[in-house]
Enzyme design. Structure first.
Site, mmCIF file in Angstrom:
data_model
loop_
_atom_site.group_PDB
_atom_site.id
_atom_site.type_symbol
_atom_site.label_atom_id
_atom_site.label_comp_id
_atom_site.label_asym_id
_atom_site.label_seq_id
_atom_site.Cartn_x
_atom_site.Cartn_y
_atom_site.Cartn_z
ATOM 1 N N ASP A 176 0.861 -1.192 0.000
ATOM 2 C CA ASP A 176 0.000 0.000 0.000
ATOM 3 C C ASP A 176 0.892 1.234 0.000
ATOM 4 O OD1 ASP A 176 -2.247 1.687 0.355
ATOM 5 O OD2 ASP A 176 -3.229 0.166 1.589
ATOM 6 N N ASP A 232 -3.077 4.591 -2.753
ATOM 7 C CA ASP A 232 -4.062 5.263 -1.912
ATOM 8 C C ASP A 232 -4.388 6.652 -2.465
ATOM 9 O OD1 ASP A 232 -5.536 5.289 0.710
ATOM 10 O OD2 ASP A 232 -4.217 7.003 1.088
ATOM 11 N N GLU A 276 -6.798 3.336 -6.084
ATOM 12 C CA GLU A 276 -7.947 3.641 -5.241
ATOM 13 C C GLU A 276 -8.393 5.041 -5.636
ATOM 14 O OE1 GLU A 276 -9.451 4.695 -0.767
ATOM 15 O OE2 GLU A 276 -7.620 5.477 -1.636
ATOM 16 N N HIS A 299 -11.443 -1.603 3.863
ATOM 17 C CA HIS A 299 -11.496 -0.999 5.189
ATOM 18 C C HIS A 299 -12.313 0.287 5.234
ATOM 19 C CE1 HIS A 299 -7.960 0.625 3.055
ATOM 20 N NE2 HIS A 299 -8.294 1.758 3.628
ATOM 21 N N ASP A 300 -12.759 0.800 4.086
ATOM 22 C CA ASP A 300 -13.520 2.048 4.046
ATOM 23 C C ASP A 300 -15.045 1.839 3.992
ATOM 24 O OD1 ASP A 300 -11.416 3.901 4.166
ATOM 25 O OD2 ASP A 300 -11.002 3.643 2.022
#
Length: 336
Positions: free
Chosen positions: A103, A207, A269, A329-330
């Site tokens: 990430d 990200d 993302e 995770h969002d």
């Protein structure tokens, strides 16, 4: 479904499993997961049938945002292990034909990053400050923020420093935004990409991939709602989100990825309009983008059908593959 036989295109039909190292497996009995814990359970991951693991941030961090506030991009948080532990994980994963996806967090660092500490210690207008986004405030005393924007978590997107200037943080105040117009910032991230690829990473989950390029030299900034996908213009002209110039950055990254054999993988993302997803998924860009329309829809036939159609259309335009995001995770996990 056409079978992918080229090993360089493993990602086109891969099942990718997100691992949050801090909670995945405590290998030392300390109440916190470690990189070595992921290695310890690598056979379990193999038994699940996954083709790749995506490691959520494991960098040194004060956890203002779950590790997405990065103090040092080229190291492992000592609480989670060492670089030797990462090397062992990559070796163990590859021995089982499992790829390792790191990430990368390029929109912002943490406020404890050495470069941000240097920026705070330097004068307004200095090269150190130019690595981030500092601006003078509004009002007779400069005591009003440069824009009316709120950050992603609520509250002002600007924080004032003792000498009176303000810095931009689209997330928490502990996450100052990088200035991607700065060549030094761009070159340092190219070094970071090579660092992890040289240590055995196979690619990156990027990200906030849509947030890097920014244009603050305009008079209409207060007219924009930040982070609302439906408010984003179709022409890439939003001041801070999904600007066309962000792809100049990723074209540079792609050249780095293609230095490796097989070329490194990346996925964006990017919470953008479906009509603009193909820009991130093109072969000279990151190569894939999360289909968040799929993750956002309820488990209702018509809703899911629409998300699938949009994902397939975007993939066809880019020459990539649709990336079906079940959850992350969002959002609420799909099992829930």
């Amino acid at each position: 479904m056409t079978e992918v036989t080229d090993p360089a295109l493993w990602w086109k039909q891969a099942v990718v499993y997100q691992v949050y190292p801090r909670s995945f497996k405590d290998s030392r009995g300390e109440g916190l997961g470690q990189i070595a814990g992921v290695t310890e359970k690598i056979d379990y991951l193999k038994d699940l049938g996954v083709d790749a693991i995506w490691l959520s941030p494991f960098y040194p961090s004060q956890l203002a945002d779950g590790g997405y506030d990065v103090d040092d991009y080229r190291n492992v948080d000592p609480k989670l292990g060492t670089m030797d532990d990462f090397d062992e994980l990559a070796k163990a994963a590859h021995a089982r034909d499992i790829k390792v996806v790191v990430d990368i967090v390029p929109n912002h660092s943490s406020n404890l990053h050495e470069w941000f500490k240097a920026a705070l210690a330097a004068e307004p207008g200095s090269p150190e400050r130019d690595r981030y986004i500092f601006r003078d405030g509004k009002g007779p005393n400069g005591d009003q923020p440069p824009t009316n924007w709120e950050n992603h978590f609520g509250g002002p997107a600007w924080t004032r420093v003792p000498d009176g200037q303000w810095y931009l943080h689209m997330f928490t105040k502990e996450q100052p935004d990088w200035n991607w117009n700065n060549r030094e910032v761009r070159d340092d991230f190219l070094r970071t990409l090579r660092f992890w690829l040289d240590h055995g990473a196979d690619g990156f989950r990027v990200d906030v991939a849509h947030g890097l390029a920014k244009d603050l030299d305009r008079d209409d900034l207060d007219d924009y709602v930040v982070w609302c996908t439906n408010d984003q213009p179709e022409d890439g002209s939003h001041p801070v989100i999904d600007r066309d110039e962000v792809h100049d950055i990723y074209h540079e990254w792609r050249k780095v990825f293609n230095e490796y054999n097989p070329p490194a993988f990346a996925v964006a993302e990017a919470w953008v309009r479906p009509s603009r997803q193909h820009l991130y998924a093109s072969p000279d860009d990151l190569g894939q983008i999360f289909n968040f329309e799929f993750a956002k829809k309820d488990w209702i036939r018509d809703d899911m059908h629409l998300a699938i159609e949009e994902g397939l259309e975007s993939a066809e335009r880019s020459g990539s593959t649709a990336t079906w995001v079940m959850s992350n995770h969002d959002v609420i996990r799909h099992a829930t």
